[in-house]
Design a protein around this motif. Structure first.
Motif, PDB file in Angstrom:
ATOM      1  N   ALA A 124       1.068  -1.083   0.116  1.00 24.01           N
ATOM      2  CA  ALA A 124      -0.300   0.267  -0.051  1.00 24.01           C
ATOM      3  C   ALA A 124       1.167   1.406   0.044  1.00 24.01           C
ATOM      4  O   ALA A 124       2.251   1.343   0.394  1.00 24.01           O
ATOM      5  CB  ALA A 124      -0.434  -0.518   1.230  1.00 24.01           C
ATOM      6  N   LEU A 125       0.532   2.258  -0.184  1.00 23.16           N
ATOM      7  CA  LEU A 125       1.316   4.129  -0.776  1.00 23.16           C
ATOM      8  C   LEU A 125       0.360   4.802   0.146  1.00 23.16           C
ATOM      9  O   LEU A 125      -0.488   4.008   0.655  1.00 23.16           O
ATOM     10  CB  LEU A 125       0.944   4.167  -1.793  1.00 23.16           C
ATOM     11  CG  LEU A 125       1.670   3.356  -3.279  1.00 23.16           C
ATOM     12  CD1 LEU A 125       1.399   3.916  -4.358  1.00 23.16           C
ATOM     13  CD2 LEU A 125       3.236   2.756  -2.715  1.00 23.16           C
ATOM     14  N   VAL A 126       1.619   5.540   1.330  1.00 28.45           N
ATOM     15  CA  VAL A 126       0.525   6.605   2.193  1.00 28.45           C
ATOM     16  C   VAL A 126       0.670   7.340   1.217  1.00 28.45           C
ATOM     17  O   VAL A 126       1.138   7.810   0.643  1.00 28.45           O
ATOM     18  CB  VAL A 126       1.482   6.931   3.230  1.00 28.45           C
ATOM     19  CG1 VAL A 126       1.556   7.820   3.796  1.00 28.45           C
ATOM     20  CG2 VAL A 126       2.339   5.552   3.615  1.00 28.45           C
ATOM     21  N   LYS A 127      -0.513   7.544   1.200  1.00 27.40           N
ATOM     22  CA  LYS A 127      -1.718   9.159   0.445  1.00 27.40           C
ATOM     23  C   LYS A 127      -0.722  11.025   1.713  1.00 27.40           C
ATOM     24  O   LYS A 127      -0.473  11.041   2.635  1.00 27.40           O
ATOM     25  CB  LYS A 127      -2.925   9.331   1.374  1.00 27.40           C
ATOM     26  CG  LYS A 127      -3.585   8.266   0.603  1.00 27.40           C
ATOM     27  CD  LYS A 127      -5.100   8.733   0.411  1.00 27.40           C
ATOM     28  CE  LYS A 127      -5.935   7.622  -0.122  1.00 27.40           C
ATOM     29  NZ  LYS A 127      -6.131   5.961   0.570  1.00 27.40           N
ATOM     30  N   ASP A 128      -0.474  11.383   0.468  1.00 28.10           N
ATOM     31  CA  ASP A 128      -0.523  12.839   1.335  1.00 28.10           C
ATOM     32  C   ASP A 128      -1.421  13.284   1.960  1.00 28.10           C
ATOM     33  O   ASP A 128      -2.292  13.424   1.908  1.00 28.10           O
ATOM     34  CB  ASP A 128       0.338  13.654   0.131  1.00 28.10           C
ATOM     35  CG  ASP A 128       0.725  14.610   0.521  1.00 28.10           C
ATOM     36  OD1 ASP A 128       0.687  15.789   1.664  1.00 28.10           O
ATOM     37  OD2 ASP A 128       1.677  15.132   0.397  1.00 28.10           O
ATOM     38  N   PRO A 129      -1.241  13.372   3.416  1.00 27.79           N
ATOM     39  CA  PRO A 129      -3.103  13.730   3.986  1.00 27.79           C
ATOM     40  C   PRO A 129      -2.580  15.435   3.362  1.00 27.79           C
ATOM     41  O   PRO A 129      -4.053  15.902   2.993  1.00 27.79           O
ATOM     42  CB  PRO A 129      -1.902  14.063   5.126  1.00 27.79           C
ATOM     43  CG  PRO A 129      -0.453  14.273   4.996  1.00 27.79           C
ATOM     44  CD  PRO A 129      -0.411  13.358   4.299  1.00 27.79           C
TER      45      PRO A 129
END
Length: 284
Positions: free
Chosen positions: A179-184
């Protein structure tokens, strides 16, 4: 008189494509579910594919009722409403069944290639029209169109900058290693927080918020866009023009009152004169 059609007549298609805004109405199936009505705008947002099929680009917002209602099992009911604010009065309704195609899916890309996508576009709503109705529209006021607002697209573009230019990072344990972390600060994080379910808890977005595709759009940052100050200036200018008309109307009313008063005075004088003459004649 109301008229009904099984498909959109050519003359009405031409009229539809000239309108600057429209309304979308949907409702949840459950008895306590919300009925939703949303105004839609922005240039070239609404498209007519055929006399029985239309679609529009669904832009980002704080709610996502339409998408949720389209996806509720057994639902999909939708009504599109157009009003004539200029020219001859008219109300037009399109009744149909809607289908949702989210950003990042092949179906979405078939309708909207990246070169045509608006900033904030999260899905398209395709409507198969089964009934068309027109009515008089005599009760709809006349409005003068000024310009389309660009605040929403500007805001969405600023969020999408983070999704386009940020560096994807792998999710740390215990999350899925792929999974990739979304830019908040990005729009996909906004979709995750605000657009995955409706007010009634119905599922809405399923994949757009997790798409690995960068959100490319057509918003031109360098083009002149009406700011809030300009919009307020236009809005404040209108009442001034209206107040001149009100003053003019007040002046007309005052002149009529004065003329009426003079008429009453002349009539009273004449009646008094006639009465005095009649008294003299009787004594004689």
């Amino acid at each position: 008189m109301a008229k009904f059609y099984d498909e959109i007549p050519l003359t009405l298609i031409e009229w539809i494509l000239k309108q600057q805004m429209f309304w979308v109405a949907t409702a949840a199936l459950q008895s306590d579910g919300h009925v939703n009505v949303s105004p839609k705008g922005t240039a070239n947002c609404f498209h007519v594919e055929s006399p029985t099929r239309v679609w529009y680009e669904d832009l980002t917002g704080s709610g996502i009722e339409t998408v949720a209602h389209m996806r509720q099992p057994g639902n999909g009911r939708i009504t599109i409403l157009f009003n004539a604010f200029e020219g001859p009065p008219r109300i037009l309704r399109l009744w149909g069944k809607g289908t949702v195609y989210e950003f990042g899916t092949p179906e979405y890309n078939d309708f909207i290639p990246p070169s045509n996508r608006k900033a904030g576009s999260r899905a398209i709503i395709v409507i198969d029209v089964h009934k068309v109705g027109t009515s008089c529209g005599f009760g709809v006021p006349l409005y003068k169109f000024q310009t389309q607002r660009t605040v929403l697209e500007r805001w969405c573009d600023s969020l999408e900058d983070f999704d386009r230019n940020g560096k994807p990072r792998q999710a740390p344990p215990p999350y899925d290693s792929e999974a990739l972390v979304k830019d908040p600060r990005g729009i996909k994080a906004w979709w995750t927080a605000e657009n995955v379910e409706s007010f009634d808890g119905l599922p809405a977005l399923k994949s757009a918020h997790d798409s690995s595709i960068a959100p490319i759009n057509t918003f031109d940052k360098k083009a002149p866009h009406p700011g809030l100050g300009q919009i307020r200036a236009v809005a404040e200018k209108e009442p001034v023009e209206g107040s001149v008309k009100i003053k003019s109307s007040s002046g007309e009313i005052m002149r009529l009152v004065m003329a009426f008063g003079m008429g009453v005075m002349v009539t009273a004088s004449y009646v008094s004169f006639v009465a005095s003459r009649a008294s003299v004649s009787w004594r004689a």
